[in-house]
Scaffold this motif. Structure first.
Motif, mmCIF file in Angstrom:
data_model
loop_
_atom_site.group_PDB
_atom_site.id
_atom_site.type_symbol
_atom_site.label_atom_id
_atom_site.label_comp_id
_atom_site.label_asym_id
_atom_site.label_seq_id
_atom_site.Cartn_x
_atom_site.Cartn_y
_atom_site.Cartn_z
ATOM 1 N N ARG A 126 0.838 -1.203 0.000
ATOM 2 C CA ARG A 126 0.000 0.000 0.000
ATOM 3 C C ARG A 126 0.871 1.250 0.000
ATOM 4 O O ARG A 126 1.315 1.707 1.050
ATOM 5 C CB ARG A 126 -0.908 0.004 1.223
ATOM 6 C CG ARG A 126 -1.899 -1.124 1.187
ATOM 7 C CD ARG A 126 -2.863 -1.010 2.322
ATOM 8 N NE ARG A 126 -3.849 -2.069 2.195
ATOM 9 C CZ ARG A 126 -4.896 -2.162 2.952
ATOM 10 N NH1 ARG A 126 -5.100 -1.273 3.891
ATOM 11 N NH2 ARG A 126 -5.755 -3.133 2.781
ATOM 12 N N ILE A 156 -14.635 2.078 8.511
ATOM 13 C CA ILE A 156 -15.320 0.804 8.331
ATOM 14 C C ILE A 156 -15.158 0.421 6.868
ATOM 15 O O ILE A 156 -15.026 1.298 6.004
ATOM 16 C CB ILE A 156 -16.818 0.924 8.725
ATOM 17 C CG1 ILE A 156 -17.492 -0.439 8.722
ATOM 18 C CG2 ILE A 156 -17.548 1.898 7.849
ATOM 19 C CD1 ILE A 156 -18.872 -0.447 9.384
ATOM 20 N N GLU A 157 -15.117 -0.845 6.581
ATOM 21 C CA GLU A 157 -15.005 -1.316 5.193
ATOM 22 C C GLU A 157 -16.039 -0.616 4.326
ATOM 23 O O GLU A 157 -17.235 -0.632 4.624
ATOM 24 C CB GLU A 157 -15.219 -2.832 5.140
ATOM 25 C CG GLU A 157 -15.087 -3.430 3.760
ATOM 26 C CD GLU A 157 -13.657 -3.706 3.356
ATOM 27 O OE1 GLU A 157 -13.404 -3.778 2.148
ATOM 28 O OE2 GLU A 157 -12.804 -3.861 4.252
ATOM 29 N N GLY A 158 -15.583 0.052 3.277
ATOM 30 C CA GLY A 158 -16.492 0.763 2.367
ATOM 31 C C GLY A 158 -16.986 2.092 2.916
ATOM 32 O O GLY A 158 -17.883 2.708 2.341
ATOM 33 N N GLY A 159 -16.409 2.541 4.047
ATOM 34 C CA GLY A 159 -16.849 3.788 4.685
ATOM 35 C C GLY A 159 -16.593 5.010 3.825
ATOM 36 O O GLY A 159 -15.717 5.033 2.964
#
Length: 77
Positions: A48, A66-69
């Motif tokens: 990354r 949060i995932e996809g936040g």
């Protein structure tokens, strides 16, 4: 970073959170920021790559961790 086609610029010494020191390659990328093209340096840190927070100077950032936040960036100037 070579996979992305970002040219190598130079190496820098970095001190990590665990107080270890590493040498990181710096690459150059062109991004769109506030509807303008900018040339920026990107640290190659493994899977990354990191783009520094200097771009956020004069901005407010709100992040839903949060995932996809949602991430919202507002210009304060």
């Amino acid at each position: 970073m070579a996979v992305l086609g970002f040219p190598f610029v130079y190496d820098i010494y970095a001190n990590l959170a665990d107080n270890s020191n590493v040498i990181l390659p710096v690459h150059q990328a062109t991004i769109i920021w506030n509807a303008e093209e900018k040339v920026v340096n990107v640290l190659a840190t493994g899977k990354r790559p990191l783009l520094g927070t200097a771009l956020l100077d004069g901005h407010e950032i709100v992040i839903e961790f949060i995932e996809g936040g949602l991430v919202t960036i507002n210009d304060l100037t």
